[in-house]
Design a protein around this motif. Structure first.
Motif, PDB file in Angstrom:
ATOM      1  N   SER A  80      43.235  37.875  44.902  1.00 49.30           N
ATOM      2  CA  SER A  80      43.137  38.175  46.323  1.00 49.30           C
ATOM      3  C   SER A  80      43.994  39.392  46.627  1.00 49.30           C
ATOM      4  CB  SER A  80      43.586  36.980  47.178  1.00 49.30           C
ATOM      5  OG  SER A  80      44.946  36.689  46.927  1.00 49.30           O
ATOM      6  N   GLY A  81      43.796  39.958  47.824  1.00 53.86           N
ATOM      7  CA  GLY A  81      44.673  41.027  48.270  1.00 53.86           C
ATOM      8  C   GLY A  81      44.100  42.415  48.227  1.00 53.86           C
ATOM      9  N   GLY A  82      42.878  42.571  47.775  1.00 52.34           N
ATOM     10  CA  GLY A  82      42.293  43.905  47.759  1.00 52.34           C
ATOM     11  C   GLY A  82      42.012  44.405  49.163  1.00 52.34           C
ATOM     12  N   GLY A  83      41.598  45.651  49.265  1.00 53.36           N
ATOM     13  CA  GLY A  83      41.281  46.232  50.564  1.00 53.36           C
ATOM     14  C   GLY A  83      41.175  47.730  50.477  1.00 53.36           C
ATOM     15  N   SER A  84      41.187  48.353  51.640  1.00 50.77           N
ATOM     16  CA  SER A  84      41.082  49.807  51.736  1.00 50.77           C
ATOM     17  C   SER A  84      42.382  50.367  52.284  1.00 50.77           C
ATOM     18  CB  SER A  84      39.922  50.192  52.649  1.00 50.77           C
ATOM     19  OG  SER A  84      38.688  49.746  52.122  1.00 50.77           O
ATOM     20  N   VAL A  85      42.798  51.493  51.732  1.00 52.36           N
ATOM     21  CA  VAL A  85      44.049  52.109  52.145  1.00 52.36           C
ATOM     22  C   VAL A  85      43.936  53.614  51.934  1.00 52.36           C
ATOM     23  CG1 VAL A  85      45.119  51.869  49.873  1.00 52.36           C
ATOM     24  CG2 VAL A  85      46.565  51.906  51.925  1.00 52.36           C
ATOM     25  N   GLN A  86      44.707  54.358  52.683  1.00 53.90           N
ATOM     26  CA  GLN A  86      44.733  55.806  52.482  1.00 53.90           C
ATOM     27  C   GLN A  86      45.656  56.162  51.319  1.00 53.90           C
ATOM     28  OE1 GLN A  86      45.704  57.588  56.328  1.00 53.90           O
ATOM     29  NE2 GLN A  86      43.513  57.948  56.660  1.00 53.90           N
ATOM     30  N   ALA A  87      45.425  57.314  50.754  1.00 58.05           N
ATOM     31  CA  ALA A  87      46.270  57.791  49.657  1.00 58.05           C
ATOM     32  C   ALA A  87      47.733  57.799  50.088  1.00 58.05           C
ATOM     33  CB  ALA A  87      45.837  59.191  49.243  1.00 58.05           C
ATOM     34  N   GLY A  88      48.566  57.330  49.173  1.00 59.99           N
ATOM     35  CA  GLY A  88      49.986  57.209  49.463  1.00 59.99           C
ATOM     36  C   GLY A  88      50.386  55.839  49.970  1.00 59.99           C
ATOM     37  N   GLY A  89      49.397  55.030  50.310  1.00 57.52           N
ATOM     38  CA  GLY A  89      49.669  53.701  50.837  1.00 57.52           C
ATOM     39  C   GLY A  89      49.930  52.683  49.744  1.00 57.52           C
ATOM     40  N   SER A  90      50.063  51.426  50.173  1.00 56.05           N
ATOM     41  CA  SER A  90      50.396  50.333  49.257  1.00 56.05           C
ATOM     42  C   SER A  90      49.484  49.137  49.482  1.00 56.05           C
ATOM     43  CB  SER A  90      51.854  49.891  49.474  1.00 56.05           C
ATOM     44  OG  SER A  90      52.756  50.937  49.211  1.00 56.05           O
ATOM     45  N   LEU A  91      49.291  48.387  48.434  1.00 55.60           N
ATOM     46  CA  LEU A  91      48.597  47.105  48.484  1.00 55.60           C
ATOM     47  C   LEU A  91      49.274  46.173  47.488  1.00 55.60           C
ATOM     48  CD1 LEU A  91      44.787  48.046  48.499  1.00 55.60           C
ATOM     49  CD2 LEU A  91      46.037  46.916  50.358  1.00 55.60           C
ATOM     50  N   ARG A  92      49.171  44.880  47.757  1.00 57.99           N
ATOM     51  CA  ARG A  92      49.646  43.897  46.796  1.00 57.99           C
ATOM     52  C   ARG A  92      48.528  42.937  46.457  1.00 57.99           C
ATOM     53  NH1 ARG A  92      54.474  39.368  47.101  1.00 57.99           N
ATOM     54  NH2 ARG A  92      52.929  38.281  48.395  1.00 57.99           N
ATOM     55  N   LEU A  93      48.226  42.850  45.182  1.00 58.68           N
ATOM     56  CA  LEU A  93      47.216  41.919  44.697  1.00 58.68           C
ATOM     57  C   LEU A  93      47.895  40.663  44.172  1.00 58.68           C
ATOM     58  CD1 LEU A  93      44.913  44.340  42.660  1.00 58.68           C
ATOM     59  CD2 LEU A  93      44.894  43.835  45.111  1.00 58.68           C
ATOM     60  N   SER A  94      47.201  39.551  44.302  1.00 56.04           N
ATOM     61  CA  SER A  94      47.689  38.281  43.772  1.00 56.04           C
ATOM     62  C   SER A  94      46.646  37.685  42.850  1.00 56.04           C
ATOM     63  CB  SER A  94      47.965  37.296  44.913  1.00 56.04           C
ATOM     64  OG  SER A  94      48.921  37.792  45.802  1.00 56.04           O
ATOM     65  N   CYS A  95      47.117  36.966  41.860  1.00 52.05           N
ATOM     66  CA  CYS A  95      46.223  36.215  40.978  1.00 52.05           C
ATOM     67  C   CYS A  95      46.867  34.866  40.734  1.00 52.05           C
ATOM     68  CB  CYS A  95      46.000  36.948  39.658  1.00 52.05           C
ATOM     69  SG  CYS A  95      44.929  36.042  38.518  1.00 52.05           S
ATOM     70  N   THR A  96      46.182  33.824  41.150  1.00 46.27           N
ATOM     71  CA  THR A  96      46.687  32.473  40.972  1.00 46.27           C
ATOM     72  C   THR A  96      45.939  31.801  39.837  1.00 46.27           C
ATOM     73  OG1 THR A  96      47.305  32.286  43.294  1.00 46.27           O
ATOM     74  CG2 THR A  96      47.045  30.237  42.068  1.00 46.27           C
ATOM     75  N   ALA A  97      46.708  31.245  38.926  1.00 44.62           N
ATOM     76  CA  ALA A  97      46.137  30.601  37.750  1.00 44.62           C
ATOM     77  C   ALA A  97      46.285  29.096  37.839  1.00 44.62           C
ATOM     78  CB  ALA A  97      46.827  31.116  36.499  1.00 44.62           C
ATOM     79  N   SER A  98      45.293  28.410  37.301  1.00 46.27           N
ATOM     80  CA  SER A  98      45.374  26.956  37.172  1.00 46.27           C
ATOM     81  C   SER A  98      44.771  26.570  35.835  1.00 46.27           C
ATOM     82  CB  SER A  98      44.647  26.264  38.333  1.00 46.27           C
ATOM     83  OG  SER A  98      43.292  26.637  38.367  1.00 46.27           O
ATOM     84  N   GLY A  99      45.180  25.404  35.341  1.00 40.48           N
ATOM     85  CA  GLY A  99      44.682  24.964  34.050  1.00 40.48           C
ATOM     86  C   GLY A  99      45.709  25.178  32.948  1.00 40.48           C
ATOM     87  N   ARG A 100      45.234  25.285  31.729  1.00 39.49           N
ATOM     88  CA  ARG A 100      46.098  25.313  30.547  1.00 39.49           C
ATOM     89  C   ARG A 100      46.623  26.707  30.218  1.00 39.49           C
ATOM     90  NH1 ARG A 100      44.472  22.349  25.311  1.00 39.49           N
ATOM     91  NH2 ARG A 100      46.619  23.004  24.946  1.00 39.49           N
ATOM     92  N   THR A 101      47.416  27.248  31.130  1.00 39.87           N
ATOM     93  CA  THR A 101      47.977  28.575  30.878  1.00 39.87           C
ATOM     94  C   THR A 101      48.991  28.550  29.742  1.00 39.87           C
ATOM     95  OG1 THR A 101      49.652  28.213  32.573  1.00 39.87           O
ATOM     96  CG2 THR A 101      47.615  29.299  33.254  1.00 39.87           C
ATOM     97  N   SER A 102      49.508  27.379  29.408  1.00 39.75           N
ATOM     98  CA  SER A 102      50.510  27.288  28.336  1.00 39.75           C
ATOM     99  C   SER A 102      49.945  27.666  26.978  1.00 39.75           C
ATOM    100  CB  SER A 102      51.078  25.868  28.279  1.00 39.75           C
ATOM    101  OG  SER A 102      50.039  24.936  28.034  1.00 39.75           O
ATOM    102  N   SER A 103      48.630  27.717  26.871  1.00 37.94           N
ATOM    103  CA  SER A 103      48.012  28.082  25.598  1.00 37.94           C
ATOM    104  C   SER A 103      47.626  29.556  25.532  1.00 37.94           C
ATOM    105  CB  SER A 103      46.757  27.227  25.373  1.00 37.94           C
ATOM    106  OG  SER A 103      45.786  27.530  26.354  1.00 37.94           O
ATOM    107  N   THR A 104      48.012  30.325  26.545  1.00 38.05           N
ATOM    108  CA  THR A 104      47.602  31.726  26.607  1.00 38.05           C
ATOM    109  C   THR A 104      48.788  32.667  26.475  1.00 38.05           C
ATOM    110  OG1 THR A 104      47.768  31.785  29.024  1.00 38.05           O
ATOM    111  CG2 THR A 104      45.666  31.089  28.080  1.00 38.05           C
ATOM    112  N   TYR A 105      48.454  33.949  26.246  1.00 42.67           N
ATOM    113  CA  TYR A 105      49.507  34.927  26.000  1.00 42.67           C
ATOM    114  C   TYR A 105      50.263  35.309  27.267  1.00 42.67           C
ATOM    115  CZ  TYR A 105      47.632  35.943  21.336  1.00 42.67           C
ATOM    116  OH  TYR A 105      47.230  35.866  20.034  1.00 42.67           O
TER     117      TYR A 105
END
Length: 131
Positions: free
Chosen positions: A7-32
């Motif tokens: 989540s967190g995408g959008g439109s912004v002018q050059a020089g601006g900022s955005l913050r993206l998020s990624c929420t994980a669920s499940g067996r992340t303990s088996s991943t890098y």
């Protein structure tokens, strides 16, 4: 199984900022690690940044070093990509991804070099930077 939701995408002018998020669920303990990729129109998907689940190690593509920061929350299941000083060439669909650990221990930077080596992907979120 691991599920990833961005989540967190959008439109912004050059020089601006955005913050993206990624929420994980499940067996992340088996991943890098949790990795961010992006894909611009008619271009191949490219690596952006990665962070281990414990937060101890990070790595960035040269094109975003000094502008983007990857981090995770205390619970370790949400990873953020803070994008500052955005440029039009940062316009792309951004994906989070992770891979099942097969040749190294989990919770390490994967060092994977090809998209097909990643096991799980989010649905992607659009980032558009206008000049």
């Amino acid at each position: 199984q691991v599920q990833l939701v961005e989540s967190g995408g959008g439109s912004v002018q050059a020089g601006g900022s955005l913050r993206l998020s990624c929420t994980a669920s499940g067996r992340t303990s088996s991943t890098y690690s949790m990795d961010w990729f992006r894909q611009a129109p008619v271009k191949e998907r490219e690596f952006v940044a990665a962070i281990t689940w414990s937060g101890g190690s990070t790595t960035y593509a040269d094109s975003v070093k000094g502008r983007f920061t990857i981090s995770r929350d205390n619970a370790g299941d949400t990873v953020y990509l803070q994008m500052n000083s955005l440029k039009p060439e940062d316009t792309a669909v951004y994906y989070c991804a992770t891979a099942v650990a097969r040749t190294k221990l989990p919770d390490t930077l994967s060092g994977l070099t090809t998209v097909k080596e990643y096991t799980y992907w989010g649905q992607g979120t659009q980032v558009t930077v206008s000049s």
